[in-house]
Design a protein around this motif. Structure first.
Motif, PDB file in Angstrom:
ATOM      1  N   ARG A 261       8.436  10.362  -5.028  1.00 30.00           N
ATOM      2  CA  ARG A 261       7.734  11.413  -5.762  1.00 30.00           C
ATOM      3  C   ARG A 261       7.447  12.572  -4.809  1.00 30.00           C
ATOM      4  N   LEU A 262       7.654  13.816  -5.257  1.00 32.72           N
ATOM      5  CA  LEU A 262       7.407  15.001  -4.437  1.00 32.72           C
ATOM      6  C   LEU A 262       6.233  15.790  -5.008  1.00 32.72           C
ATOM      7  N   TYR A 263       5.370  16.276  -4.117  1.00 33.45           N
ATOM      8  CA  TYR A 263       4.197  17.046  -4.524  1.00 33.45           C
ATOM      9  C   TYR A 263       4.127  18.336  -3.723  1.00 33.45           C
TER      10      TYR A 263
ATOM     11  N   ALA B 122      16.747  16.548   1.092  1.00 31.08           N
ATOM     12  CA  ALA B 122      17.521  15.962   0.003  1.00 31.08           C
ATOM     13  C   ALA B 122      19.014  16.155   0.242  1.00 31.08           C
ATOM     14  N   GLN B 123      19.395  17.348   0.712  1.00 33.35           N
ATOM     15  CA  GLN B 123      20.802  17.626   0.981  1.00 33.35           C
ATOM     16  C   GLN B 123      21.349  16.746   2.104  1.00 33.35           C
ATOM     17  N   ALA B 124      20.476  16.354   3.023  1.00 30.01           N
ATOM     18  CA  ALA B 124      20.883  15.477   4.118  1.00 30.01           C
ATOM     19  C   ALA B 124      20.856  14.006   3.718  1.00 30.01           C
ATOM     20  N   GLY B 125      20.511  13.737   2.466  1.00 30.73           N
ATOM     21  CA  GLY B 125      20.483  12.364   1.980  1.00 30.73           C
ATOM     22  C   GLY B 125      19.313  11.556   2.506  1.00 30.73           C
ATOM     23  N   LEU B 126      18.216  12.225   2.845  1.00 31.65           N
ATOM     24  CA  LEU B 126      17.072  11.540   3.448  1.00 31.65           C
ATOM     25  C   LEU B 126      15.975  11.200   2.460  1.00 31.65           C
ATOM     26  N   VAL B 127      15.973  11.855   1.309  1.00 27.64           N
ATOM     27  CA  VAL B 127      14.923  11.636   0.324  1.00 27.64           C
ATOM     28  C   VAL B 127      15.437  10.724  -0.770  1.00 27.64           C
ATOM     29  N   ASP B 128      14.786   9.595  -0.933  1.00 25.39           N
ATOM     30  CA  ASP B 128      15.152   8.629  -1.960  1.00 25.39           C
ATOM     31  C   ASP B 128      14.879   9.217  -3.344  1.00 25.39           C
ATOM     32  N   ALA B 129      15.742   8.930  -4.278  1.00 22.79           N
ATOM     33  CA  ALA B 129      15.579   9.475  -5.632  1.00 22.79           C
ATOM     34  C   ALA B 129      14.275   9.018  -6.269  1.00 22.79           C
ATOM     35  N   ALA B 130      13.754   7.875  -5.829  1.00 27.25           N
ATOM     36  CA  ALA B 130      12.521   7.348  -6.402  1.00 27.25           C
ATOM     37  C   ALA B 130      11.273   7.946  -5.761  1.00 27.25           C
TER      38      ALA B 130
ATOM     39  N   TRP C  26      15.746   7.902   9.987  1.00 28.14           N
ATOM     40  CA  TRP C  26      14.871   8.730   9.145  1.00 28.14           C
ATOM     41  C   TRP C  26      14.976   8.315   7.680  1.00 28.14           C
ATOM     42  N   ARG C  27      16.191   8.004   7.239  1.00 30.00           N
ATOM     43  CA  ARG C  27      16.377   7.607   5.843  1.00 30.00           C
ATOM     44  C   ARG C  27      15.579   6.342   5.546  1.00 30.00           C
ATOM     45  N   ARG C  28      15.615   5.386   6.469  1.00 33.14           N
ATOM     46  CA  ARG C  28      14.838   4.149   6.287  1.00 33.14           C
ATOM     47  C   ARG C  28      13.343   4.437   6.289  1.00 33.14           C
ATOM     48  N   GLY C  29      12.908   5.307   7.214  1.00 31.40           N
ATOM     49  CA  GLY C  29      11.494   5.631   7.273  1.00 31.40           C
ATOM     50  C   GLY C  29      11.003   6.334   6.022  1.00 31.40           C
ATOM     51  N   MET C  30      11.796   7.295   5.544  1.00 27.91           N
ATOM     52  CA  MET C  30      11.388   8.030   4.348  1.00 27.91           C
ATOM     53  C   MET C  30      11.447   7.155   3.101  1.00 27.91           C
ATOM     54  N   SER C  31      12.359   6.208   3.077  1.00 30.31           N
ATOM     55  CA  SER C  31      12.449   5.330   1.908  1.00 30.31           C
ATOM     56  C   SER C  31      11.249   4.396   1.813  1.00 30.31           C
ATOM     57  N   ALA C  32      10.517   4.244   2.922  1.00 30.21           N
ATOM     58  CA  ALA C  32       9.302   3.420   2.893  1.00 30.21           C
ATOM     59  C   ALA C  32       8.133   4.148   2.248  1.00 30.21           C
ATOM     60  N   ALA C  33       8.296   5.447   2.021  1.00 33.34           N
ATOM     61  CA  ALA C  33       7.219   6.245   1.439  1.00 33.34           C
ATOM     62  C   ALA C  33       7.340   6.290  -0.077  1.00 33.34           C
ATOM     63  N   ALA C  34       6.207   6.221  -0.745  1.00 37.79           N
ATOM     64  CA  ALA C  34       6.187   6.354  -2.193  1.00 37.79           C
ATOM     65  C   ALA C  34       6.238   7.812  -2.610  1.00 37.79           C
ATOM     66  N   ALA C  35       5.796   8.705  -1.697  1.00 35.10           N
ATOM     67  CA  ALA C  35       5.735  10.120  -2.039  1.00 35.10           C
ATOM     68  C   ALA C  35       5.783  10.964  -0.784  1.00 35.10           C
TER      69      ALA C  35
ATOM     70  N   ILE D 115       0.858  -1.182   0.000  1.00 34.99           N
ATOM     71  CA  ILE D 115       0.000   0.000   0.000  1.00 34.99           C
ATOM     72  C   ILE D 115       0.898   1.237   0.000  1.00 34.99           C
ATOM     73  N   PRO D 116       0.789   2.117  -0.997  1.00 36.51           N
ATOM     74  CA  PRO D 116       1.678   3.283  -1.048  1.00 36.51           C
ATOM     75  C   PRO D 116       1.420   4.235   0.117  1.00 36.51           C
ATOM     76  N   ILE D 117       2.508   4.778   0.649  1.00 39.16           N
ATOM     77  CA  ILE D 117       2.462   5.713   1.770  1.00 39.16           C
ATOM     78  C   ILE D 117       2.900   7.090   1.286  1.00 39.16           C
ATOM     79  N   VAL D 118       2.122   8.099   1.634  1.00 40.55           N
ATOM     80  CA  VAL D 118       2.470   9.496   1.368  1.00 40.55           C
ATOM     81  C   VAL D 118       2.759  10.173   2.701  1.00 40.55           C
ATOM     82  N   LEU D 119       3.883  10.869   2.804  1.00 39.67           N
ATOM     83  CA  LEU D 119       4.218  11.620   4.010  1.00 39.67           C
ATOM     84  C   LEU D 119       3.975  13.107   3.760  1.00 39.67           C
ATOM     85  N   GLN D 120       3.269  13.751   4.670  1.00 40.27           N
ATOM     86  CA  GLN D 120       2.973  15.187   4.555  1.00 40.27           C
ATOM     87  C   GLN D 120       3.819  15.968   5.549  1.00 40.27           C
ATOM     88  N   ASP D 121       4.598  16.904   5.062  1.00 39.87           N
ATOM     89  CA  ASP D 121       5.430  17.728   5.938  1.00 39.87           C
ATOM     90  C   ASP D 121       4.581  18.712   6.735  1.00 39.87           C
TER      91      ASP D 121
END
Length: 396
Positions: free
Chosen positions: A168-170, A158-166, A136-145, A116-122
């Motif tokens: 999606r950002l909205y 992204a600069q902290a290396g926490l956002v996976d390249a895959a 945090w990197r592991r947690g964020m990598s579990a999110a699809a967006a 089930i895709p997970i979206v994280l809202q800042d």
């Protein structure tokens, strides 16, 4: 043939320190219901699962709310059987998690609902300290967006290396507002707000909101705007004494600044209808709820040039942006807006709100994000559901 709407489960791990009841939380946390209502209004089936000291189910405006004692402050969801059972019963198509600060819970959620895709809202999060970044990197990598009020807010992560390249950002605002324009003269009569222009501040008196720079800008602008008055509404006020001292020692501020303190929400709406200009000096914001409310009332903003404010104002399409800590720029922006009052500016501000920030606009953005995330998710999906997701994003 009719198709079932996408079912999104919005999950909030934020625990109320006051231990309020579910009904009290829905009343106090307006965003909780506003975001759910907006998505529901756009044709999405929405369920909300909220951390709470008390277990209860409520239904409001077509949205099912499930309150359970889970989360770091209560009980981890990986050991919460009721949470797991509820998640299985709801059978979500997309999971929308409020906040970036719960990597352990997100990892547990991903394990409980594989595929089930997970979206994280800042919500105004900051990258964690170095020693927590692996989690945090592991947690964020579990999110699809991930969704931010402004895409620029993703840059530190992204600069902290926490956002996976895959990932999606909205760009999605955190909330909307039910405030509406009204007769300015009547609102002035009811509130007693004065000034030509009448300037309104709604925000804490703290270092982040930077009221001292705003006061400096007000003082400077008053040289050319002798009728200017500033009215300040605030809750927490760690800088109250400093603000009072700044006002007391400046002859141009003593009779121009009114410190109103905490006021009921309905009173804030009246003040926004009565005022000519809205001002804030924030250094950072997740979005800016009071700014959204001002825009809903058609109140032209003079706010700092930070990512969320740029996004909310259409990069200054409505109002004026000025650099943080620059009192002179704040003064110039106030004077520029004051020279445009009465030229259809309020109508333009409200039109911008309707197009970009209203409940309908937020609902459309959320629904489009959910459908896009679902369509892009490689997890197994039944053919009817896959076709439905394709249609929702315009794929034939």
């Amino acid at each position: 043939m009719a198709h079932e709407p996408l079912h999104v489960v919005q999950v909030s791990f934020f625990a109320d320190a006051g231990g309020r009841s579910p009904a009290q939380l829905l009343d106090a946390w307006s965003t909780l219901g506003a975001v759910a209502d907006a998505a529901c209004g756009a044709g999405v089936r929405v369920s909300v699962v909220q951390a709470c000291a008390r277990s209860e189910r409520l239904r409001r405006k077509g949205v099912d709310y499930h309150f359970l004692p889970f989360g770091a402050a209560l009980q981890p969801i990986r050991r919460h059987s009721a949470f797991s059972e509820l998640l299985g019963h709801l059978r979500a198509d997309v999971l929308h998690v409020q906040g970036l600060d719960f990597p352990r819970d997100v990892l547990a959620l991903a394990a409980l609902a594989p595929g089930i895709p997970i979206v994280l809202q800042d919500h105004a999060s900051r990258p964690p300290r170095l020693w927590r970044r692996a989690l945090w990197r592991r947690g964020m990598s579990a999110a699809a967006a991930m969704a931010f009020c402004a895409l620029d807010q993703a840059r530190p992560f992204a600069q902290a290396g926490l956002v996976d390249a895959a990932t999606r950002l909205y760009e999605i605002p955190e909330s909307t507002s039910s405030f509406a324009p009204g007769g300015q003269q009547q609102a002035r009569h009811l509130t007693g707000l004065e000034g030509n222009p009448g300037v309104l501040w709604v925000g804490h008196l703290d270092a982040n909101k930077d009221p001292l720079t705003v006061l400096e800008g007000i003082s400077d602008a008053a040289r050319n705007l002798p009728g200017l008055r500033l009215h300040c509404c605030f809750a927490s006020a760690p800088l109250l004494r400093a603000v009072q001292a700044r006002v007391a020692r400046d002859l141009r501020l003593r009779d121009r600044v009114q410190l109103l303190g905490r006021l009921p929400h309905a009173r804030i709406e009246l003040l926004m209808r009565a005022a000519d200009i809205f001002i804030l000096g924030s250094h950072r914001e997740g979005s800016g709820y009071s700014l959204i409310e001002a825009l809903a009332c058609g109140l032209p903003p003079v706010v700092t040039d930070i990512p969320s404010f740029r996004s909310l104002t259409g990069a200054g399409k409505v109002g004026m942006l000025w650099p943080c800590e620059d009192a002179r720029a704040a003064s110039e922006a106030l004077q520029a807006i004051a020279g445009r009052l009465g030229s259809g500016l309020r109508a333009a501000v409200r039109e911008h709100f309707e197009c970009e920030l209203s409940a309908d606009a937020l609902g459309r953005k959320l629904a489009a994000m959910y459908a896009d995330v679902l369509q892009r998710t490689p997890a197994p999906m039944t053919p009817p559901r896959r076709r439905q997701a394709d249609r929702a994003v315009g794929i034939s």
